[in-house]
Design a protein around this motif. Structure first.
Motif, PDB file in Angstrom:
ATOM      1  N   GLN A  16     -12.378 -11.521  25.090  1.00  0.00           N
ATOM      2  CA  GLN A  16     -12.450 -12.414  23.912  1.00  0.00           C
ATOM      3  C   GLN A  16     -12.205 -12.795  22.223  1.00  0.00           C
ATOM      4  OE1 GLN A  16     -11.780 -15.451  25.710  1.00  0.00           O
ATOM      5  NE2 GLN A  16     -12.181 -16.881  23.593  1.00  0.00           N
ATOM      6  N   ALA A  17     -13.147 -11.397  21.462  1.00  0.00           N
ATOM      7  CA  ALA A  17     -12.864 -11.191  20.290  1.00  0.00           C
ATOM      8  C   ALA A  17     -11.960 -11.028  19.402  1.00  0.00           C
ATOM      9  CB  ALA A  17     -14.073 -10.420  19.187  1.00  0.00           C
ATOM     10  N   ILE A  18     -10.786 -10.237  19.890  1.00  0.00           N
ATOM     11  CA  ILE A  18      -9.650  -9.671  20.044  1.00  0.00           C
ATOM     12  C   ILE A  18      -8.034 -11.421  19.594  1.00  0.00           C
ATOM     13  CG2 ILE A  18      -7.185  -9.015  20.143  1.00  0.00           C
ATOM     14  CD1 ILE A  18      -9.154  -6.136  21.636  1.00  0.00           C
ATOM     15  N   ALA A  19      -8.877 -12.130  20.795  1.00  0.00           N
ATOM     16  CA  ALA A  19      -8.018 -13.354  20.836  1.00  0.00           C
ATOM     17  C   ALA A  19      -8.400 -14.494  19.784  1.00  0.00           C
ATOM     18  CB  ALA A  19      -7.969 -14.473  22.479  1.00  0.00           C
ATOM     19  N   TYR A  20      -9.959 -14.709  19.103  1.00  0.00           N
ATOM     20  CA  TYR A  20     -10.105 -15.167  18.100  1.00  0.00           C
ATOM     21  C   TYR A  20      -9.997 -14.144  16.401  1.00  0.00           C
ATOM     22  CZ  TYR A  20     -12.956 -17.740  20.957  1.00  0.00           C
ATOM     23  OH  TYR A  20     -13.846 -18.146  22.294  1.00  0.00           O
ATOM     24  N   LEU A  21      -9.547 -13.285  16.558  1.00  0.00           N
ATOM     25  CA  LEU A  21      -9.013 -12.727  15.894  1.00  0.00           C
ATOM     26  C   LEU A  21      -8.034 -13.312  14.589  1.00  0.00           C
ATOM     27  CD1 LEU A  21      -8.883  -9.028  16.388  1.00  0.00           C
ATOM     28  CD2 LEU A  21     -10.324  -9.700  14.967  1.00  0.00           C
ATOM     29  N   ASP A  22      -7.254 -14.172  14.882  1.00  0.00           N
ATOM     30  CA  ASP A  22      -6.391 -14.038  13.400  1.00  0.00           C
ATOM     31  C   ASP A  22      -6.900 -15.657  13.043  1.00  0.00           C
ATOM     32  OD1 ASP A  22      -4.954 -12.139  13.969  1.00  0.00           O
ATOM     33  OD2 ASP A  22      -3.325 -13.231  15.333  1.00  0.00           O
ATOM     34  N   ASN A  23      -7.249 -16.394  14.547  1.00  0.00           N
ATOM     35  CA  ASN A  23      -7.421 -18.634  13.702  1.00  0.00           C
ATOM     36  C   ASN A  23      -8.828 -18.023  13.608  1.00  0.00           C
ATOM     37  OD1 ASN A  23      -4.374 -18.966  14.411  1.00  0.00           O
ATOM     38  ND2 ASN A  23      -5.590 -19.104  16.670  1.00  0.00           N
ATOM     39  N   LYS A  24      -9.677 -17.170  14.060  1.00  0.00           N
ATOM     40  CA  LYS A  24     -11.060 -17.675  14.465  1.00  0.00           C
ATOM     41  C   LYS A  24     -12.172 -16.297  13.712  1.00  0.00           C
ATOM     42  CE  LYS A  24     -11.084 -21.875  16.980  1.00  0.00           C
ATOM     43  NZ  LYS A  24     -12.047 -22.348  18.529  1.00  0.00           N
ATOM     44  N   PRO A  25     -11.483 -15.262  12.785  1.00  0.00           N
ATOM     45  CA  PRO A  25     -12.457 -14.259  12.381  1.00  0.00           C
ATOM     46  C   PRO A  25     -13.333 -14.452  12.575  1.00  0.00           C
ATOM     47  CG  PRO A  25     -10.938 -15.247  10.925  1.00  0.00           C
ATOM     48  CD  PRO A  25     -10.851 -15.795  11.978  1.00  0.00           C
ATOM     49  N   ASP A  26     -15.089 -14.920  12.325  1.00  0.00           N
ATOM     50  CA  ASP A  26     -16.235 -15.231  11.951  1.00  0.00           C
ATOM     51  C   ASP A  26     -16.641 -15.593  13.534  1.00  0.00           C
ATOM     52  OD1 ASP A  26     -14.876 -17.697  12.423  1.00  0.00           O
ATOM     53  OD2 ASP A  26     -16.504 -18.695  11.303  1.00  0.00           O
ATOM     54  N   SER A  27     -16.193 -15.778  13.757  1.00  0.00           N
ATOM     55  CA  SER A  27     -15.911 -16.256  16.067  1.00  0.00           C
ATOM     56  C   SER A  27     -16.333 -14.589  16.253  1.00  0.00           C
ATOM     57  CB  SER A  27     -15.604 -17.620  16.495  1.00  0.00           C
ATOM     58  OG  SER A  27     -15.677 -18.275  15.931  1.00  0.00           O
ATOM     59  N   SER A  28     -15.178 -14.281  15.995  1.00  0.00           N
ATOM     60  CA  SER A  28     -14.251 -13.408  16.398  1.00  0.00           C
ATOM     61  C   SER A  28     -15.730 -11.610  16.131  1.00  0.00           C
ATOM     62  CB  SER A  28     -13.436 -12.198  15.886  1.00  0.00           C
ATOM     63  OG  SER A  28     -13.137 -10.712  16.769  1.00  0.00           O
ATOM     64  N   LEU A  29     -15.792 -11.953  15.168  1.00  0.00           N
ATOM     65  CA  LEU A  29     -16.984 -10.804  14.304  1.00  0.00           C
ATOM     66  C   LEU A  29     -18.498 -11.017  15.296  1.00  0.00           C
ATOM     67  CD1 LEU A  29     -18.227  -8.475  12.332  1.00  0.00           C
ATOM     68  CD2 LEU A  29     -18.765 -10.541  10.262  1.00  0.00           C
ATOM     69  N   ILE A  30     -18.855 -12.296  15.060  1.00  0.00           N
ATOM     70  CA  ILE A  30     -20.107 -13.044  15.880  1.00  0.00           C
ATOM     71  C   ILE A  30     -20.014 -12.180  17.216  1.00  0.00           C
ATOM     72  CG2 ILE A  30     -21.763 -15.108  16.821  1.00  0.00           C
ATOM     73  CD1 ILE A  30     -20.863 -16.484  14.884  1.00  0.00           C
ATOM     74  N   LEU A  31     -19.418 -12.511  17.901  1.00  0.00           N
ATOM     75  CA  LEU A  31     -19.228 -11.845  19.021  1.00  0.00           C
ATOM     76  C   LEU A  31     -19.103 -10.417  19.213  1.00  0.00           C
ATOM     77  CD1 LEU A  31     -15.874 -13.752  21.183  1.00  0.00           C
ATOM     78  CD2 LEU A  31     -18.830 -13.744  21.658  1.00  0.00           C
ATOM     79  N   LEU A  32     -18.844  -9.868  18.314  1.00  0.00           N
ATOM     80  CA  LEU A  32     -18.402  -8.020  18.512  1.00  0.00           C
ATOM     81  C   LEU A  32     -19.933  -7.970  18.139  1.00  0.00           C
ATOM     82  CD1 LEU A  32     -15.146  -7.401  17.602  1.00  0.00           C
ATOM     83  CD2 LEU A  32     -15.741  -6.936  19.092  1.00  0.00           C
ATOM     84  N   GLU A  33     -20.390  -8.141  17.532  1.00  0.00           N
ATOM     85  CA  GLU A  33     -21.904  -7.871  16.859  1.00  0.00           C
ATOM     86  C   GLU A  33     -23.190  -8.699  17.921  1.00  0.00           C
ATOM     87  OE1 GLU A  33     -22.673 -10.301  13.042  1.00  0.00           O
ATOM     88  OE2 GLU A  33     -21.500  -7.912  12.326  1.00  0.00           O
ATOM     89  N   SER A  34     -22.576  -8.844  18.833  1.00  0.00           N
ATOM     90  CA  SER A  34     -22.902  -9.474  20.266  1.00  0.00           C
ATOM     91  C   SER A  34     -23.779  -7.825  21.084  1.00  0.00           C
ATOM     92  CB  SER A  34     -23.336 -10.537  20.520  1.00  0.00           C
ATOM     93  OG  SER A  34     -21.840 -10.463  21.123  1.00  0.00           O
ATOM     94  N   ILE A  35     -22.655  -7.352  20.898  1.00  0.00           N
ATOM     95  CA  ILE A  35     -22.851  -6.228  22.198  1.00  0.00           C
ATOM     96  C   ILE A  35     -23.188  -4.893  21.545  1.00  0.00           C
ATOM     97  CG2 ILE A  35     -21.248  -4.620  23.118  1.00  0.00           C
ATOM     98  CD1 ILE A  35     -18.442  -6.935  22.604  1.00  0.00           C
ATOM     99  N   ASN A  36     -24.410  -4.455  22.218  1.00  0.00           N
ATOM    100  CA  ASN A  36     -24.842  -3.542  22.033  1.00  0.00           C
ATOM    101  C   ASN A  36     -23.658  -2.039  22.130  1.00  0.00           C
ATOM    102  OD1 ASN A  36     -26.696  -1.266  21.152  1.00  0.00           O
ATOM    103  ND2 ASN A  36     -28.178  -1.843  23.771  1.00  0.00           N
ATOM    104  N   PRO A  37     -23.901  -1.488  20.666  1.00  0.00           N
ATOM    105  CA  PRO A  37     -22.562  -0.123  21.240  1.00  0.00           C
ATOM    106  C   PRO A  37     -23.308   0.283  22.258  1.00  0.00           C
ATOM    107  CG  PRO A  37     -22.805  -0.753  18.505  1.00  0.00           C
ATOM    108  CD  PRO A  37     -24.710  -1.452  19.418  1.00  0.00           C
ATOM    109  N   SER A  38     -24.535   0.628  22.558  1.00  0.00           N
ATOM    110  CA  SER A  38     -25.621   2.101  23.008  1.00  0.00           C
ATOM    111  C   SER A  38     -25.051   1.773  24.473  1.00  0.00           C
ATOM    112  CB  SER A  38     -26.526   2.334  22.813  1.00  0.00           C
ATOM    113  OG  SER A  38     -27.445   1.118  23.396  1.00  0.00           O
ATOM    114  N   SER A  39     -24.017   0.841  25.036  1.00  0.00           N
ATOM    115  CA  SER A  39     -23.978   0.208  25.941  1.00  0.00           C
ATOM    116  C   SER A  39     -22.887   0.673  26.817  1.00  0.00           C
ATOM    117  CB  SER A  39     -24.528  -1.561  26.187  1.00  0.00           C
ATOM    118  OG  SER A  39     -23.196  -2.069  25.775  1.00  0.00           O
ATOM    119  N   PHE A  40     -22.330   1.366  25.706  1.00  0.00           N
ATOM    120  CA  PHE A  40     -20.533   2.012  26.202  1.00  0.00           C
ATOM    121  C   PHE A  40     -20.975   2.929  26.783  1.00  0.00           C
ATOM    122  CE2 PHE A  40     -19.024  -1.195  23.178  1.00  0.00           C
ATOM    123  CZ  PHE A  40     -18.371  -2.027  24.143  1.00  0.00           C
ATOM    124  N   TYR A  41     -20.745   3.217  27.832  1.00  0.00           N
ATOM    125  CA  TYR A  41     -21.198   4.929  28.407  1.00  0.00           C
ATOM    126  C   TYR A  41     -19.292   5.985  28.867  1.00  0.00           C
ATOM    127  CZ  TYR A  41     -24.442   2.486  31.015  1.00  0.00           C
ATOM    128  OH  TYR A  41     -25.308   2.259  31.305  1.00  0.00           O
TER     129      TYR A  41
END
Length: 555
Positions: free
Chosen positions: A29-54
């Protein structure tokens, strides 16, 4: 046990994949927002906890698009975000992901003043963008390469990449704003390189732009060119008045201060320089203003202050030049070591190829040698079989020939015995005494002839000739057999029957000959003769003539 382990690994992998499905959907979803809504894309990505990736792939992908979102929102990219993405996508992932990772890593190096390293990184990213035919990112890459060269005081290379940036941003109409910025940046580089005519022509192409920000930057640059190219300070001041001060840089303050000085407004000139010093960001900006103001003070006749400012500006410029040269030298050394490492890697690769070729050639030679040896061995085996067959045939022929010779010898001596039998028969069948005397004399002469040593010498010569020197070998190996025993043994070797031998040797009975024969066998076995088996075999031989004679006697 093995099945349980495989099931456990599969379940663990399935669990990790399911756990990251939510985060991966947010990234998409964040990738889809990168060109038109970069601020929304950044908010979505910062909402993810990096330690949750296995999985390393998911975490690297998250870091990559977080770097893109930070750049589009004009934030600096931290090392902890971009470095893991570059390490992962350096030799894996799609071309687009590898290009994005290299491009944003080059931005990170530019922000850390590692201009030479950034140029190398941007070149790698440009190769990937060119293979993807992505004109937008090619323009962005060439823009940042030009920035790197410009900050390294390599203006000619900066102009070259500004032109390439302008060329790629002119392809897609949606990049019109980037095209205007590229035109302005190219005019700035021309101005810095003192190519004022080209700078003026480039700015004239932008005069119909409707973008207010671009207009302000254009007016500021045109003011500087008016002062330098046309020597028109009032036109320069009028143009600067149309530009908000928040868009001014140190060149603008210096240019405007010099313009006020040229029309005699020294207070306004000093005010411009003081405002410029307040807006200085670092020593480089201060050095730029010092150089401009030293020229103004020199025109006023304040030579001491002008000299001090010029000296201060020169020291700063020298230190910047040394830093740039040092970075250039280190960059050249790094490039040399990289090329040397690549050359060594190529040499190692070539050496491995040569080794593989030699090994393949060696294996081929071994296969050929093995095939040759196998063929030769088969030929030898075939030849050996043929020789053995010939030898067997030869042995059979020799054995048959020997038996034929022995048969002849036996027949010869049997004929003599039959002659004696005929004489005996003639003696008893004769009526006259005179005839009996003649027959009896012939009978005695025949017996004497059979008991002479010449008879046995002749027999020994025949046996040695036709039966592998059997008597000579017996004499050498069994010394206990001599005299009458040797003579009787030779008669047995000749294949004569007991009855014939008894008549020749005038033995009292056949049983006495059997006893003597057993004694001869015992002597042969006790002597441990080399040819004992051969001697014992020939003692038992019965030629056809001997057998016939035995049958005649029995009948």
């Amino acid at each position: 046990m093995r099945i349980k382990q495989n099931c456990l690994v599969f379940l663990l992998f399935f669990f990790c994949s399911c756990c990251n499905n939510y985060e991966n959907r947010i990234i998409e979803q964040a990738i889809a927002y990168l060109d038109n809504k970069p601020d929304s894309s950044l908010i979505l990505l910062e909402s993810i906890n990096p330690s949750s990736f296995y999985l390393h792939k998911d975490k690297a992908r998250y870091n990559l698009y977080l770097s893109v979102a930070l750049d589009k929102n004009l934030f600096e990219i931290p090392d902890s975000v971009i470095t893991p993405a570059v390490k992962f996508f350096s030799n894996r992932g799609s071309k687009e992901e590898r290009m994005l990772a290299l491009y944003h890593y080059g931005l990170f190096q530019n922000n850390n003043y590692e201009y030479s390293k950034a140029i190398v990184t941007f070149e790698k990213a440009a190769e990937l963008a060119n293979s993807l035919n992505d004109t937008h990112y090619l323009g962005l890459i060439y823009r940042n390469m030009a920035n790197s060269f410009s900050m390294s005081n390599n203006i000619q290379s900066a102009i070259h990449y500004r032109e390439k940036e302008l060329q790629h941003f002119s392809i897609d109409p949606s990049d019109s704003l980037f095209h205007l910025c590229a035109q302005y940046s190219l005019a700035v580089e021309y101005n810095t390189n003192k190519e004022y005519q080209k700078a003026h022509a480039t700015l004239e192409e932008m005069k119909d732009s409707l973008n207010s920000l671009i207009k302000d930057y254009r007016h500021a640059l045109m003011a500087d060119i008016e002062l330098r190219l046309n020597d028109n300070p009032r036109a320069c001041i009028n143009m600067y008045k149309r530009v908000p001060e928040e868009y001014w840089n140190m060149f603008d303050y210096g240019c405007c201060g010099m313009a006020y000085e040229l029309i005699g407004q020294t207070d306004s000139s000093d005010l411009m320089y003081s405002e410029g010093y307040k807006a200085c960001y670092d020593e480089a900006d201060s050095a730029t203003l010092d150089y401009s103001k030293s020229r103004v003070l020199f025109d006023r006749g304040e030579f001491k202050n002008a000299y001090l400012l010029l000296s201060h500006s020169t020291k700063i410029q020298d230190s910047l030049t040394r830093a740039t040269l040092s970075e250039s030298v280190s960059s050249a050394q790094r490039d040399f070591f990289m090329s040397e490492a690549a050359f060594q890697k190529q040499r190692a690769h070539s050496a491995r190829i040569r080794i593989y070729c030699l090994m393949a050639l060696f294996l081929l030679l071994m296969a050929l040698v093995y095939a040759k040896v196998t063929r030769v061995n088969k030929e030898k085996d075939h030849r050996l079989k043929e020789l053995m067959a010939q030898q067997a045939i030869s042995e059979r022929d020799i054995y048959r020939l020997r038996n034929d010779r022995l048969s002849l010898i036996s027949s010869y001596y049997s004929e003599k015995i039959r002659r004696i039998d005929r004489l005996s028969n003639d003696y008893y069948m004769s009526d006259s005494e005179h005839q009996k005397e003649i027959v009896f004399k012939q009978f005695k002469d025949s017996l004497k002839e059979l008991n002479k040593q010449d008879f046995y010498d002749s027999l020994e010569k025949d046996l040695n000739k036709y039966n592998h020197s059997i008597v000579s070998r017996l004499r050498e190996q069994v010394t206990s057999i001599r005299g009458r025993s040797l003579n009787i043994t030779m008669l047995f070797f000749a294949g004569l029957s007991y009855e014939t031998i008894a008549i020749i040797t005038q033995s009292p009975s056949v049983n006495s000959l059997r006893v003597l024969k057993n004694r001869v066998k015992t002597s042969i076995m006790k002597s441990a003769a080399k040819d004992a088996d051969f001697f014992l075999e020939m003692l038992e031989v019965k030629t056809p003539a001997g057998k016939n004679k035995t049958n005649e006697k029995q009948s």
